[in-house]
Scaffold this motif. Structure first.
Motif, mmCIF file in Angstrom:
data_model
loop_
_atom_site.group_PDB
_atom_site.id
_atom_site.type_symbol
_atom_site.label_atom_id
_atom_site.label_comp_id
_atom_site.label_asym_id
_atom_site.label_seq_id
_atom_site.Cartn_x
_atom_site.Cartn_y
_atom_site.Cartn_z
ATOM 1 N N GLN A 105 -5.420 6.031 -14.202
ATOM 2 C CA GLN A 105 -5.662 5.057 -13.138
ATOM 3 C C GLN A 105 -7.146 5.071 -12.827
ATOM 4 O OE1 GLN A 105 -3.358 5.411 -9.577
ATOM 5 N NE2 GLN A 105 -4.672 3.997 -8.464
ATOM 6 N N ASN A 141 -10.037 3.851 -10.104
ATOM 7 C CA ASN A 141 -10.206 3.323 -8.752
ATOM 8 C C ASN A 141 -11.627 2.814 -8.555
ATOM 9 O OD1 ASN A 141 -7.602 4.240 -8.148
ATOM 10 N ND2 ASN A 141 -8.396 6.270 -7.698
ATOM 11 N N ASN A 142 -11.807 1.531 -8.713
ATOM 12 C CA ASN A 142 -13.118 0.916 -8.455
ATOM 13 C C ASN A 142 -14.264 1.611 -9.187
ATOM 14 O OD1 ASN A 142 -12.210 -1.073 -6.714
ATOM 15 N ND2 ASN A 142 -12.092 0.377 -5.023
ATOM 16 N N PRO A 197 7.577 3.476 -13.469
ATOM 17 C CA PRO A 197 6.881 3.779 -12.201
ATOM 18 C C PRO A 197 5.377 3.928 -12.348
ATOM 19 C CG PRO A 197 8.262 5.613 -12.883
ATOM 20 C CD PRO A 197 8.600 4.479 -13.772
ATOM 21 N N LEU A 198 4.924 4.248 -13.550
ATOM 22 C CA LEU A 198 3.475 4.403 -13.725
ATOM 23 C C LEU A 198 2.764 3.061 -13.829
ATOM 24 C CD1 LEU A 198 2.936 7.323 -16.217
ATOM 25 C CD2 LEU A 198 2.933 7.327 -13.769
ATOM 26 N N SER A 213 1.786 0.385 -12.375
ATOM 27 C CA SER A 213 1.363 -0.459 -11.263
ATOM 28 C C SER A 213 -0.038 -0.026 -10.898
ATOM 29 C CB SER A 213 2.308 -0.284 -10.074
ATOM 30 O OG SER A 213 2.241 1.037 -9.611
ATOM 31 N N PRO A 271 -4.340 -0.411 -10.908
ATOM 32 C CA PRO A 271 -5.317 -0.557 -11.985
ATOM 33 C C PRO A 271 -5.162 0.544 -13.027
ATOM 34 C CG PRO A 271 -6.359 0.317 -10.024
ATOM 35 C CD PRO A 271 -4.945 0.047 -9.650
ATOM 36 N N LEU A 316 -2.628 9.928 -15.394
ATOM 37 C CA LEU A 316 -1.277 9.794 -14.836
ATOM 38 C C LEU A 316 -0.230 10.417 -15.746
ATOM 39 C CD1 LEU A 316 -1.308 6.148 -13.517
ATOM 40 C CD2 LEU A 316 -1.537 8.225 -12.215
ATOM 41 N N ASP A 331 4.276 13.987 -18.362
ATOM 42 C CA ASP A 331 3.377 13.963 -17.204
ATOM 43 C C ASP A 331 2.121 14.760 -17.563
ATOM 44 O OD1 ASP A 331 4.470 16.433 -17.258
ATOM 45 O OD2 ASP A 331 4.855 16.588 -15.123
ATOM 46 N N GLN A 332 1.304 15.048 -16.544
ATOM 47 C CA GLN A 332 0.033 15.736 -16.800
ATOM 48 C C GLN A 332 0.236 17.063 -17.531
ATOM 49 O OE1 GLN A 332 -1.988 16.189 -13.094
ATOM 50 N NE2 GLN A 332 -3.692 14.968 -13.799
ATOM 51 N N PHE A 338 0.859 12.988 -4.351
ATOM 52 C CA PHE A 338 1.973 12.133 -4.796
ATOM 53 C C PHE A 338 2.413 12.541 -6.190
ATOM 54 C CE2 PHE A 338 -0.394 9.539 -7.796
ATOM 55 C CZ PHE A 338 -1.694 9.699 -7.353
ATOM 56 N N PRO A 386 3.226 10.746 -9.509
ATOM 57 C CA PRO A 386 3.057 9.401 -10.067
ATOM 58 C C PRO A 386 4.321 8.839 -10.702
ATOM 59 C CG PRO A 386 1.876 11.030 -11.357
ATOM 60 C CD PRO A 386 2.340 11.717 -10.127
ATOM 61 N N PHE A 387 5.269 9.715 -11.048
ATOM 62 C CA PHE A 387 6.474 9.216 -11.703
ATOM 63 C C PHE A 387 7.536 8.756 -10.717
ATOM 64 C CE2 PHE A 387 4.516 11.307 -15.193
ATOM 65 C CZ PHE A 387 4.872 10.519 -16.249
ATOM 66 N N PRO A 398 8.790 6.033 -8.047
ATOM 67 C CA PRO A 398 8.451 4.650 -7.692
ATOM 68 C C PRO A 398 7.928 4.527 -6.262
ATOM 69 C CG PRO A 398 10.815 4.922 -8.092
ATOM 70 C CD PRO A 398 10.180 6.213 -8.417
ATOM 71 N N LYS A 442 3.793 4.316 -5.192
ATOM 72 C CA LYS A 442 2.935 3.152 -5.397
ATOM 73 C C LYS A 442 1.924 2.972 -4.267
ATOM 74 C CE LYS A 442 3.377 -1.609 -6.803
ATOM 75 N NZ LYS A 442 4.292 -2.724 -6.968
ATOM 76 N N ARG A 476 -1.021 5.329 -4.618
ATOM 77 C CA ARG A 476 -1.967 4.981 -5.681
ATOM 78 C C ARG A 476 -2.780 3.754 -5.311
ATOM 79 N NH1 ARG A 476 1.552 4.471 -10.715
ATOM 80 N NH2 ARG A 476 -0.355 3.591 -11.504
ATOM 81 N N LEU A 477 -2.124 2.805 -4.663
ATOM 82 C CA LEU A 477 -2.856 1.603 -4.270
ATOM 83 C C LEU A 477 -3.884 1.931 -3.200
ATOM 84 C CD1 LEU A 477 -0.095 -1.108 -4.237
ATOM 85 C CD2 LEU A 477 -1.901 -0.759 -5.882
ATOM 86 N N LEU A 529 -5.579 4.657 -2.934
ATOM 87 C CA LEU A 529 -6.753 5.213 -3.619
ATOM 88 C C LEU A 529 -7.581 4.111 -4.262
ATOM 89 C CD1 LEU A 529 -5.347 8.397 -5.281
ATOM 90 C CD2 LEU A 529 -7.037 8.251 -3.491
ATOM 91 N N SER A 530 -6.896 3.087 -4.777
ATOM 92 C CA SER A 530 -7.648 2.025 -5.431
ATOM 93 C C SER A 530 -8.326 1.108 -4.425
ATOM 94 C CB SER A 530 -6.743 1.228 -6.355
ATOM 95 O OG SER A 530 -5.907 0.409 -5.580
ATOM 96 N N LEU A 531 -7.988 1.244 -3.133
ATOM 97 C CA LEU A 531 -8.634 0.400 -2.124
ATOM 98 C C LEU A 531 -9.911 1.024 -1.568
ATOM 99 C CD1 LEU A 531 -5.584 -0.892 -0.097
ATOM 100 C CD2 LEU A 531 -7.135 -2.230 -1.466
ATOM 101 N N LEU A 532 -10.143 2.289 -1.885
ATOM 102 C CA LEU A 532 -11.378 2.918 -1.392
ATOM 103 C C LEU A 532 -12.566 2.352 -2.164
ATOM 104 C CD1 LEU A 532 -10.030 6.541 -1.178
ATOM 105 C CD2 LEU A 532 -10.396 4.950 0.680
ATOM 106 N N PRO A 533 -13.682 2.119 -1.480
ATOM 107 C CA PRO A 533 -14.809 1.475 -2.164
ATOM 108 C C PRO A 533 -15.426 2.374 -3.236
ATOM 109 C CG PRO A 533 -15.423 2.175 0.028
ATOM 110 C CD PRO A 533 -13.965 2.358 -0.068
ATOM 111 N N MET A 591 -1.929 15.517 -7.758
ATOM 112 C CA MET A 591 -0.768 14.939 -8.412
ATOM 113 C C MET A 591 0.295 15.998 -8.622
ATOM 114 S SD MET A 591 -1.782 12.073 -11.065
ATOM 115 C CE MET A 591 -3.513 12.123 -10.775
ATOM 116 N N PRO A 621 3.912 17.521 -10.201
ATOM 117 C CA PRO A 621 4.590 17.385 -11.494
ATOM 118 C C PRO A 621 5.736 16.383 -11.419
ATOM 119 C CG PRO A 621 5.055 19.505 -10.505
ATOM 120 C CD PRO A 621 3.976 18.894 -9.699
ATOM 121 N N ARG A 622 6.198 16.003 -12.586
ATOM 122 C CA ARG A 622 7.127 14.886 -12.683
ATOM 123 C C ARG A 622 8.451 15.148 -11.979
ATOM 124 N NH1 ARG A 622 9.131 12.345 -18.392
ATOM 125 N NH2 ARG A 622 10.173 10.569 -17.508
#
Lengths: 343, 98
Positions: free
Chosen positions: A89, A91-92, A207-208, A210, A212, A265, A275-276, B13, B15-16, B18, B21, B24-25, B27-31, B45, B47-48
Motif C-alpha cells: 500500500q 500512502n501519498n 480484503p487486501l 482496496s 492505493p 500487505l 501475509d507479511q 490493523f 490487513p486481511f 475486511p 479498510k 488503511r484509508l 493512512l492514505s489520507l495523511l498528507p 500490522m 498477522p493474518r
C-alpha cells in the motif's frame, strides 16, 4: 453592355472538387452484367474458413480501445506471468520519492543479478518492476485469472493444418466475429466476463484489494530476489536494510520518506496468499527451489535410515523372541525328556 | 480531513480483515509531508489469523487523545469524529490570531 451572367459559387466548388471523375452515364438495360460462374473446385468443396478478425485482436466484451480494457489485459498478463507477486500500500508517495525508491530497488536487484550470473543462472532483474495499479481493475483481472479456466483450446475445433481441402496451412479457429461467441478463450471475452462476475466465488485476496496499491511481480519464485526486494522496500529484523556505509544512496531522505509510506500487505505465491510473516518465510528459504529440494532429500535420507533401523529392530526383536521361545521350549522338552527318563 | 493538529497517530490493523479498510484509508489520507512536519505515524500490522479489532489512536496538539475502534466505522464517520475536534482547535487558533 453584355448581359450579366450570375456566378454560382456552389456549382464551381462541386466541379473543382472532383475534376478528374467524369460523370458516369449508363443505360439501365446494360447494367445486368453476368458474373462468371465459380470455378468447379468451389462448387464441389466447401469454402475454406476465413478468420474474421485480426489474430491478435479477438472481439472483446468491453470496447477494446479504452484504457480500462487495456489495463485489464495488462494486469491479467502480469498475474499469469508472475507466480510471486508482492502487494504494497502506498500512502501519498511523491513522484521524486517513487523515483528514488525505484532506483534503489533496481540497484539492489542488479546486485543479485551479478551474483547469479557468476553462478551461471539467468538474470531476472530487468523484469522485476514496482508498479502502481488501479485497484478495481486489478481485482477484476484477478477474478478472471482465478475463475476463468477455459479447458478447450480455440484451435481444437479448427480445421486441420495441411488439409488439402484448405488453402492455407495455418490453423484457423472457427469463431465468428461476434462478441457473444461461446468459444472464445481470451481474458477479455464475454465468456470470461461472465465467469468472473459470479459473485458467489470469493477471492482470497479480496480484503487486501482496496485503497492505493502497488505490486512487484517476479517471473519465477526466487527467494534471492525476494530477499533483496524485502530488505529494500520493507526492511525488518530478518531482512535488514543495507548499512549506510555500504549503500549511502539508500539513506537519502527521499528514499527514506518514501519507504515510510510504503507498507507491505501480503503476497500471492503460486496462487496462494501469504501475509507479511509468510512472505518473510518464503524470502528466507535458502537457495530457492534447489535449497528446498536439498532439504527434502536430506530429510528423506534421514527417514530412510531411521525406517531401516526401525524395521531391523522389529525383526531383530521378533527373532529374539522366537529364538527365546524356541530355547525355552527346547529346555522344556529336554526337561520333559529328563523327567520321562526319570520315571 | 484536517490533519495539521495531529502530533501522534497510531494504527493497528490486520490487513486481511475486511474491517481494516477504514484504517488503511485513514493512512492514505495523511498528507505526503506529514512525517517531515513532525507528526509521528506508527502503523502496526497484525498477522493474518488475528481477530483483534482495528484501532486508531490520535494525539492532538492540545494534548487530547482520541481512541477509535475502526472496525465498526466507515471512513466518513472516522473523518467526522476527528474533524470535530480539529475544527475546534482551528477556531481557537483563529481567535488567538496565531
Amino acid at each position: 453592355m453584355p448581359p450579366r451572367i450570375r456566378v454560382r459559387p456552389r456549382v464551381l466548388c462541386l466541379r473543382i472538387a472532383s475534376p478528374n471523375a467524369p460523370v458516369q452515364h449508363a443505360y439501365a438495360s446494360l447494367a445486368t452484367a453476368t458474373t462468371p460462374a465459380p470455378p468447379i473446385d468451389q462448387t464441389i468443396r466447401s469454402v475454406p474458413p476465413v478468420l474474421r478478425y485480426p489474430p491478435t485482436q479477438p472481439p472483446s466484451h468491453k470496447p477494446p480501445q479504452v484504457r480500462k480494457s487495456q489495463l485489464h489485459r495488462q494486469y491479467q498478463s502480469l498475474l499469469k506471468s508472475s507466480p510471486l507477486l508482492l502487494l504494497f500500500q502506498h500512502n501519498n508517495i511523491k513522484a521524486v520519492e517513487w523515483m528514488s525508491i525505484r532506483r534503489e530497488l533496481a540497484a539492489a536487484l542488479a546486485k543479485v543479478d551479478a551474483e547469479r550470473e557468476q553462478a551461471g543462472l539467468e538474470p531476472l532483474a530487468q523484469e522485476i518492476k514496482l508498479q502502481v495499479i488501479q485497484t478495481g481493475i486489478f481485482e477484476s483481472a484477478l477474478r478472471v485469472v482465478e475463475f476463468f479456466k477455459p479447458e478447450d483450446d480455440l484451435l481444437d475445433s479448427a480445421s486441420a493444418a495441411n488439409d488439402p481441402k484448405t488453402q492455407a496451412s495455418a490453423k484457423i479457429p472457427q469463431t465468428t466475429n461476434n462478441t457473444a461467441d461461446e468459444r472464445f478463450t481470451h481474458g477479455l471475452s464475454r465468456r470470461a466476463y461472465e465467469a468472473a462476475s459470479n459473485r458467489k466465488l470469493k477471492l482470497e485476496l479480496q480484503p487486501l484489494l482496496s485503497g492505493p496499491l502497488a505490486v512487484v511481480g517476479l517471473p519465477s519464485v526466487e527467494p534471492q530476489y525476494l530477499k533483496a526486494i524485502l530488505s529494500t522496500l520493507a526492511p525488518s529484523k530478518e531482512f535488514p536494510a543495507p548499512k549506510r556505509k555500504a549503500n549511502p544512496a539508500y539513506h537519502e531522505p527521499e528514499v527514506q520518506f518514501g519507504l515510510q509510506k510504503l507498507m507491505l500487505l501480503g503476497a500471492r505465491v503460486e496462487g496462494k496468499v501469504f501475509d507479511q510473516e509468510g512472505t518473510k518465510w518464503v524470502g528466507g528459504i535458502d537457495g530457492g527451489i534447489d535449497g528446498l529440494r536439498a532439504q527434502l532429500v536430506a530429510m528423506l535420507q534421514g527417514v530412510g535410515g531411521s525406517l531401516t533401523s526401525a524395521m531391523e529392530g522389529a525383526s531383530k526383536s521378533l527373532y529374539f523372541t522366537i529364538e527365546g521361545r524356541r530355547m525355552d521350549m527346547e529346555e522344556k522338552e529336554k526337561g520333559d525328556g529328563e523327567s520321562e527318563e526319570k520315571d | 480531513m484536517i490533519t495539521r493538529f495531529f502530533t501522534d497517530v497510531r494504527v493497528r490493523f490486520n490487513p486481511f480483515s475486511p474491517r481494516a479498510k477504514p484504517a488503511r484509508l485513514f493512512l492514505s489520507l495523511l498528507p505526503p509531508n506529514a512525517r517531515a512536519s513532525g507528526m509521528k505515524i506508527d502503523s502496526q500490522m497484525l498477522p493474518r489469523a488475528s481477530k483483534e479489532p482495528a484501532t486508531l489512536a490520535i494525539k492532538f496538539k492540545d494534548g487530547k487523545e482520541m481512541n477509535l475502534e475502526l472496525d465498526k466505522m466507515r471512513i466518513t464517520e472516522v473523518m467526522e469524529e476527528v474533524d470535530r475536534h480539529s475544527r475546534q482547535l482551528a477556531r481557537k487558533e483563529e481567535l488567538t490570531g496565531n
